[in-house]
Write an enzyme that holds these catalytic residues in place. Structure first.
Site, short mmCIF file in Angstrom:
data_model
loop_
_atom_site.label_atom_id
_atom_site.label_comp_id
_atom_site.label_asym_id
_atom_site.label_seq_id
_atom_site.Cartn_x
_atom_site.Cartn_y
_atom_site.Cartn_z
N GLY A 1 9.55 -4.71 -8.90
CA GLY A 1 10.39 -3.62 -9.38
C GLY A 1 11.87 -3.88 -9.15
O GLY A 1 12.27 -4.48 -8.15
N LYS A 2 12.69 -3.40 -10.07
CA LYS A 2 14.13 -3.50 -9.91
C LYS A 2 14.66 -2.61 -8.80
O LYS A 2 15.80 -2.79 -8.37
CB LYS A 2 14.84 -3.15 -11.22
N GLN B 1 8.15 -9.06 7.97
CA GLN B 1 9.38 -8.49 7.42
C GLN B 1 9.86 -7.25 8.17
O GLN B 1 10.82 -6.61 7.74
CB GLN B 1 9.20 -8.18 5.93
N GLN C 1 15.56 -8.14 -3.48
CA GLN C 1 14.27 -8.80 -3.31
C GLN C 1 13.83 -9.48 -4.60
O GLN C 1 13.36 -10.63 -4.59
CB GLN C 1 13.22 -7.78 -2.87
N HIS D 1 4.53 2.26 -8.13
CA HIS D 1 3.63 1.11 -8.02
C HIS D 1 2.69 1.03 -9.22
O HIS D 1 2.44 -0.05 -9.77
CB HIS D 1 2.78 1.20 -6.75
N LEU E 1 0.52 3.72 -2.13
CA LEU E 1 0.93 3.61 -3.53
C LEU E 1 1.34 4.94 -4.13
O LEU E 1 0.75 5.98 -3.86
CB LEU E 1 -0.22 3.02 -4.35
N GLY F 1 0.81 -1.21 0.00
CA GLY F 1 0.00 0.00 0.00
C GLY F 1 0.84 1.26 0.00
O GLY F 1 2.02 1.24 -0.34
#
Length: 279
Positions: A144-145, A57, A150, A33, A29, A27
């Site tokens: 996303g890069k 996390q 991740q 995003h 955003l 969220g």
């Protein structure tokens, strides 16, 4: 757009869909995003987004309760992007009992870079991603890069567990001055926001040195961190790694033109920013 919190209801709505595209989020955003939603739409239909602030996390010194929650504004943004379903489970929906089974990424991927400074972070990420994949059962998922480590860990998890989900990498979405969009940017003061693009500029400087034939990685990393420190930053790391496995490149790798990525994390005031640049 349908808003669903129940796992069984979600599966009922998606049953029979041939190529569901999924974008997991926590969220709050922003345009970064939303660019993931647009990329997802190019690779599958329908598009499903999730909003879930994942307690697993967050470390002991990271305030789960203070994470920005902007649900209604997020809903309006996702509706404009043509998202079919927003999966918004509560903790009780997703974790009806204590989550005793956890995913543990391999140490060479999960305990370096971000993993060194945020112990347990990637275990929390991969556990919730695996659970969300089980709920949504997507054909493709977009990450996303910007969160490069991740992305690599989720991609490897999907491959090693033989999950039927293709991981699509989205380029980092940046402001005009180069700053990578992040939910954390709202914590920057006006003066810090003006300074923040220096992190990406530092990555570009390192990348240009590598492209010009500078092979002393340690010196490049040391100088970049020192330069940021002089500007008032508190860098955790600036590190050149191989794109393939995020391990440090050898001299032979450098000489043979191994594809590299330079990754950075640094605090500006109280705000910790991360970024990276492929070389």
């Amino acid at each position: 757009m349908k808003i669903i919190s129940c796992i069984e209801e979600l599966r009922d709505h998606l049953r029979g869909q041939l190529r569901t595209a999924f974008v997991p989020t926590m969220g709050n955003l922003h345009d970064g995003h939303l660019s993931l939603m647009r990329l997802a739409r190019k690779h599958g239909d329908p598009v499903v987004a999730s909003i879930f602030v994942n307690r697993l996390q967050f470390g002991p010194n990271e305030d789960f309760d203070k994470y920005p929650r902007t649900f209604q504004a997020d809903v309006e943004k996702l509706e404009k992007e043509g998202v079919y379903i927003l999966f918004a489970p509560t903790e009780k929906d997703l974790y009806p009992e204590p989550q005793e089974f956890r995913v543990r990424p391999p140490d060479d991927l999960g305990n370096t870079l971000e993993g060194e400074f945020r112990p347990g972070f990637f275990s929390g990420v991969t556990t919730v991603v695996l659970k969300l994949f089980s709920c949504v059962q997507p054909s493709v998922a977009v990450f996303g890069k910007k969160d490069y480590q991740q992305l690599m860990i989720v991609r490897n998890m999907s491959k090693q567990f033989a999950l039927p989900t293709e991981i699509i990498a989205a380029d980092t979405y940046r402001a005009e001055d180069g700053l990578a969009l992040s939910s954390r940017n709202v914590y920057l003061s006006p003066a810090e926001r003006a300074e923040a693009p220096a992190l990406f500029q530092s990555l570009n400087s390192v990348a240009n040195e590598v492209r010009s034939g500078h092979l002393d990685i340690f010196e490049l990393e040391r100088k970049a961190m020192a330069d940021l420190s002089q500007r008032g930053w508190k860098p955790d790391y600036i590190s050149i790694r191989k794109q393939s496995n995020l391990q440090p490149p050898s001299a032979g790798d450098m000489a043979q033109g191994e594809k590299l990525v330079v990754l950075a994390a640094a605090k500006l005031g109280v705000t910790r920013l991360i970024d990276n640049l492929e070389i």
